[in-house]
Design an enzyme around this catalytic site. Structure first.
Site, mmCIF file in Angstrom:
data_model
loop_
_atom_site.group_PDB
_atom_site.id
_atom_site.type_symbol
_atom_site.label_atom_id
_atom_site.label_comp_id
_atom_site.label_asym_id
_atom_site.label_seq_id
_atom_site.Cartn_x
_atom_site.Cartn_y
_atom_site.Cartn_z
ATOM 1 N N HIS A 1 0.863 -1.175 0.000
ATOM 2 C CA HIS A 1 0.000 0.000 0.000
ATOM 3 C C HIS A 1 0.898 1.222 0.000
ATOM 4 C CE1 HIS A 1 -3.110 2.850 1.220
ATOM 5 N NE2 HIS A 1 -3.974 1.938 0.838
ATOM 6 N N ASP B 1 -7.909 -5.355 0.036
ATOM 7 C CA ASP B 1 -8.387 -6.208 -1.053
ATOM 8 C C ASP B 1 -8.041 -7.679 -0.880
ATOM 9 O OD1 ASP B 1 -9.723 -4.386 -2.612
ATOM 10 O OD2 ASP B 1 -7.930 -3.747 -3.680
#
Ligand code: ACO
Length: 378
Positions: A260, A314
């Site tokens: 991320h 996700d």
């Protein structure tokens, strides 16, 4: 070499202030309007979170009732938009959502009104209509007729109902509700930034949401959940996970659902989906999806933690959707359905104190070339 300072990917660049959400990537903390994501995921509802984001605080019972009634009243989309969805029935559901939202602008009387009040009203209407667009397109592409919205069901339950035509049980509704909560807002992520760029030209909310949908679609953003489930299906069984992942990593590839830009610790949203992926897999007699994902998390990717690469929101989401019988190309649109309130709020903030978002590029090409007429070019 020019001496301008380039911040590639706008890494670590603050573009403005916000009251929408706080993200501390070092410790893995996320607040919506000051409220911890863990409390919201465990104790609130998506409808409450919509209110919180758009109006700035948790609603009273009557404020929540009013918002809920507005959402339920605006779920239907015009027949003309359904016709558009029929025309694009073979497109990816995310493309169909983008097209459907764009088409909805033709039917929204406030489309050109960028005042705070109108933008919030439009954001609420789009939040209510978007699940209808996704569900209708999904049914049309499967040769079925769209199922009209059911105003006796909450937002999450109605979406699942419109997809399958059957009322979901309360547990399944709750899973979808939590998923929407976790995806509702995330500061200046790529899609919200895209939406803000559109709003910064004083273009309208529908255009900004179309931008957000387009940006979210990519596998480095919202598309990761679909890629994770594709990977888990190819792996098949937990004992194949190591070889499969090693092959990707040793060839310079990435394991989707990890990493991320901001979180260098675990993404706080992942916890809720991890727990639910495990429980649902066990309940449904399909624990291997969770086991595959857990193997990657707990074994293969452990060395990457020291580089700040952990699971993101996700990673476990796809396994939950899959267990709910939702096809993998609907995963990204589901993310978008949750994110519309966040995009709306980012646009409200952008309009509220607008400045054109227009960065620079450092030109590195040739200079002052002589124009040669086409007939003289070799
Ligand atoms: N698997 C393996 N290595 C990775 C991964 C991954 N998932 N993510 C990053 N890395 C490595 C990169 O290869 C790079 O290595 P290098 O320094 O040796 O070149 C290093 O970590 C830094 O990566 P960057 O691309 O510079 O980090 P950035 O912050 O730009 O990328 C991103 C963030 C795009 C999300 C990245 O981690 C990624 O591609 N992840 C996989 C896709 C994904 O899951 N996206 C969803 C993100 S969450 C969301 O959008 C809702």
């Amino acid at each position: 070499m020019s001496d301008v300072e380039i911040r590639r990917g706008l890494r670590n660049v603050y573009i403005d202030t916000t009251e929408a959400s706080f993200v501390d990537g070092q410790v893995g903390k996320l607040l919506y309007r000051g409220y911890n994501i863990h409390d919201l995921a465990e104790k609130s509802t998506f409808e409450e979170v919509i209110y919180l984001l758009l109006y700035g605080d948790l609603p009273t019972r009557s404020q929540l009732g009013e918002l809920d009634a507005t959402l339920r009243a605006h779920r239907a989309v015009p027949d003309d938009v359904i016709q558009v969805l029929r025309l694009v029935k073979n497109s990816h559901p995310m493309d169909a959502l983008r097209t459907g939202v764009s088409a909805m602008s033709a039917f929204d009387e406030e489309v050109e009104d960028n005042s705070e009040e109108a933008t919030i009203r439009k954001g609420i209407r789009l939040t209510a209509q978007a699940p209808t667009i996704v569900a209708a397109h999904h049914r049309i592409r499967n040769g079925l007729e769209p199922v009209p919205p059911n105003s006796s069901l909450n937002h999450a339950g109605n979406f699942l109902y419109m997809l399958s035509g059957a009322e979901p049980d309360l547990e399944t509704q709750k899973l979808m509700d939590v998923d929407f909560i976790l995806h509702a807002e995330h500061s200046s992520n790529a899609s919200a930034f895209g939406a803000r760029v559109t709003a910064s030209t004083l273009s309208d909310l529908h255009s900004a949401v179309v931008t957000g949908i387009g940006v979210l679609k990519g596998p480095w953003h919202g598309g990761a959940a679909e890629e994770v489930m594709k990977m888990a299906s190819e792996i098949g069984q937990p004992e194949n996970a190591e070889d499969y992942a090693r092959n990707i990593l040793d060839n310079g590839g990435r394991i989707m659902g990890f990493g991320h830009r901001v979180y260098k610790a675990e993404d706080p949203r992942a916890r809720h989906l991890r727990e639910r992926s495990q429980t649902l897999g066990e309940t449904m007699g399909q624990p291997h999806w969770f086991q595959i994902l857990r193997y990657l998390e707990e074994k293969t990717m452990v060395p990457y933690r020291s580089r700040g690469i952990f699971v993101n929101v996700d990673f476990f989401a796809g396994s939950i959707y899959h267990l709910l019988g939702i096809p993998s190309d609907l995963f990204i649109p589901i993310f978008a359905l949750g994110r519309i309130p966040g995009w709306t709020l980012q646009c409200v903030e952008q309009y509220g104190d607008n400045i054109l978002l227009r960065p620079l590029l450092d030109y590195q090409g040739p200079m002052d070339l002589e124009y040669v007429p086409i007939e003289q070019r070799g």
